[in-house]
Design a protein around this motif. Sequence first.
Motif, PDB file in Angstrom:
ATOM      1  N   SER A 344       0.840  -1.207   0.000  1.00 56.22           N
ATOM      2  CA  SER A 344       0.000   0.000   0.000  1.00 56.22           C
ATOM      3  C   SER A 344       0.869   1.249   0.000  1.00 56.22           C
ATOM      4  N   LYS A 345       0.230   2.396  -0.178  1.00 53.41           N
ATOM      5  CA  LYS A 345       0.895   3.645   0.173  1.00 53.41           C
ATOM      6  C   LYS A 345       1.352   3.517   1.631  1.00 53.41           C
ATOM      7  N   THR A 346       2.584   3.920   1.892  1.00 51.82           N
ATOM      8  CA  THR A 346       3.201   3.647   3.195  1.00 51.82           C
ATOM      9  C   THR A 346       3.945   4.877   3.693  1.00 51.82           C
ATOM     10  N   ILE A 347       3.766   5.192   4.980  1.00 48.20           N
ATOM     11  CA  ILE A 347       4.500   6.289   5.613  1.00 48.20           C
ATOM     12  C   ILE A 347       5.332   5.717   6.755  1.00 48.20           C
ATOM     13  N   ILE A 348       6.639   5.975   6.721  1.00 47.69           N
ATOM     14  CA  ILE A 348       7.567   5.504   7.754  1.00 47.69           C
ATOM     15  C   ILE A 348       8.028   6.703   8.580  1.00 47.69           C
ATOM     16  N   TYR A 349       7.723   6.697   9.875  1.00 46.68           N
ATOM     17  CA  TYR A 349       8.172   7.749  10.786  1.00 46.68           C
ATOM     18  C   TYR A 349       9.326   7.215  11.636  1.00 46.68           C
ATOM     19  N   PHE A 366      11.200   1.513  -2.889  1.00 47.81           N
ATOM     20  CA  PHE A 366       9.855   0.998  -3.146  1.00 47.81           C
ATOM     21  C   PHE A 366       8.924   2.045  -3.757  1.00 47.81           C
ATOM     22  N   ASN A 367       9.495   3.161  -4.199  1.00 46.94           N
ATOM     23  CA  ASN A 367       8.737   4.107  -5.005  1.00 46.94           C
ATOM     24  C   ASN A 367       8.889   3.689  -6.457  1.00 46.94           C
ATOM     25  N   ASP A 368       7.838   3.057  -6.980  1.00 48.29           N
ATOM     26  CA  ASP A 368       7.929   2.356  -8.261  1.00 48.29           C
ATOM     27  C   ASP A 368       7.306   3.114  -9.423  1.00 48.29           C
ATOM     28  N   GLY A 369       6.936   4.366  -9.220  1.00 46.38           N
ATOM     29  CA  GLY A 369       6.360   5.147 -10.304  1.00 46.38           C
ATOM     30  C   GLY A 369       4.853   5.010 -10.449  1.00 46.38           C
ATOM     31  N   SER A 370       4.242   4.120  -9.657  1.00 46.66           N
ATOM     32  CA  SER A 370       2.801   3.910  -9.780  1.00 46.66           C
ATOM     33  C   SER A 370       1.995   5.037  -9.143  1.00 46.66           C
ATOM     34  N   VAL A 371       2.557   5.646  -8.109  1.00 43.90           N
ATOM     35  CA  VAL A 371       1.895   6.725  -7.368  1.00 43.90           C
ATOM     36  C   VAL A 371       2.967   7.727  -6.959  1.00 43.90           C
ATOM     37  N   LYS A 372       2.668   9.005  -7.084  1.00 46.41           N
ATOM     38  CA  LYS A 372       3.606  10.034  -6.632  1.00 46.41           C
ATOM     39  C   LYS A 372       3.852   9.886  -5.129  1.00 46.41           C
ATOM     40  N   GLY A 373       5.127   9.700  -4.751  1.00 48.44           N
ATOM     41  CA  GLY A 373       5.483   9.604  -3.336  1.00 48.44           C
ATOM     42  C   GLY A 373       4.808   8.451  -2.631  1.00 48.44           C
ATOM     43  N   LYS A 462      -3.282  16.405   0.524  1.00 47.79           N
ATOM     44  CA  LYS A 462      -4.626  16.381  -0.047  1.00 47.79           C
ATOM     45  C   LYS A 462      -4.711  15.346  -1.164  1.00 47.79           C
ATOM     46  N   GLU A 463      -3.702  15.328  -2.021  1.00 48.44           N
ATOM     47  CA  GLU A 463      -3.664  14.377  -3.132  1.00 48.44           C
ATOM     48  C   GLU A 463      -3.387  12.945  -2.647  1.00 48.44           C
ATOM     49  N   TYR A 464      -2.452  12.813  -1.731  1.00 55.14           N
ATOM     50  CA  TYR A 464      -2.013  11.481  -1.271  1.00 55.14           C
ATOM     51  C   TYR A 464      -3.128  10.730  -0.586  1.00 55.14           C
TER      52      TYR A 464
END
Length: 467
Positions: A344-349, A366-373, A462-464
């Motif tokens: 999934s979209k993932t945030i690591i703190y 793991f940023n594969d170009g499918s989704v910005k950031g 907002k976009e993410y």
Amino acid sequence: MKETPFINDDFLLENEYAKKLYHNYASKQPIIDYHCHLSPEFIATDKVFKNLTEAWINGDHYKWRAMRTLGVDEKYITGNAPDEEKFIQWAKVVPYTVRNPLYHWTHLELSRYFGIDELLNEKNAATIYREASQKLNTSAYSCQNLLSKMKVETVCTTEDPVDTLEHHKALTNSDFKAKVSTSFRPDKAILIDEPNYLDYIDKLSNAVDFEINTYTDLCDALKNRIEFFNSNGCKLSDHGLNHIFYADFTENEIHSIFKKKKEGKELSPAEALKFKSALLLFLAETYHEFGWVQQFHLGALRNNNTRMLSKLGPDTGWDSIGDYSQAENLSKFLNSLDSRNKLSKTIIYNLNPADNEIMAAMIGNFNDGSVKGKVQYGSSWWFLDQKDGIIKQLNALSNIGVVSCFIGMLTDSRSFLSYPRHEYFRRVLCNLFGDEMHRGELPKDMELMGKVVSDISYNNAKEYFNF
């Protein structure tokens, strides 16, 4: 000549570029607070606080740690001293918190919420307490109005899987303009080596209305609750872990380990690790199935003072930065999901500043170009959400990743008076960019730089999250 207040229009902004970036771009943006610990009950019931201590000091372990360090007796912190006396003790401490972020936050919050620009100290404490408390004890300063005052557009609280979400449901049907959602935090179901684990499994059984006797039952129960949260607008999960769990396992092993735990037998550390790895992967795969964003807060060493923990309980100011090994297991965990197209979209703190560059480098794998950031290095957190920590996180992300994709700040707070932290972050951000524009390290292109700081302040989140 009147002296300029400490908190003034150009606070933390050191040159004209920084000032223009902040005033013309960043300051205008609403707030998306995509992770916090505000009480949804307080929002839903539109609670009005009795006084400044109740709103501002109760529950704030940042302030509590400073007060203890400066020799304040516990009765004025978590004890039964009158609220005004607690506040006066805090006011005595404030002048000596210089160079701690509490000093900046305290005066930002007094200014932004109450229009008080004096420096708080023992001499003016009683007057400030009465003035702010008088305002707080009116409907104009109710919890919903405090959020509206700071242009908060979206709030995501944090709830356990057993939560009924009754307050979120009530807000969905209310006239409150801000969106109030939640994030799903199932850590108690994962941490099988915790003393009260089976008590928690009983609570989860009650929530789903069926017995959890096997590992399959546990997975079914958690998916049931994910479906429930999803049906009530939840689109995020959150985990607060020392580090990511990852070990090789077989399905048969995990079933046997859970059965052994249910029988009251002691697990080995290796068995516990395998179980935690398996369940964390199951949850991450399920988040992907539902299209959720997953968040991992890593690196806290919790409950260090056992004497005070036994007296006051968790989340009362006894946690610290841990020095866990992070990179290898995090890599294996993300790779396991990515290799099966279930990331999934993932945030690591990150809580340990020594790991800043490790985290900034990891997300790029793991940023594969499918989704910005798609995979984000989350904002500086807890002990690091101050000027130096913010700058170090931004620099690590800038040097190793792409800072213009960053989804920006959150409060991670239990306080309804904490939203000027977003302003604080934006001022630090604009000053960092403005300084490099002044020195010629960034182009003096205000339109381009203004767009980048606006995106980091608001648009990217907002976009993410698709709020």
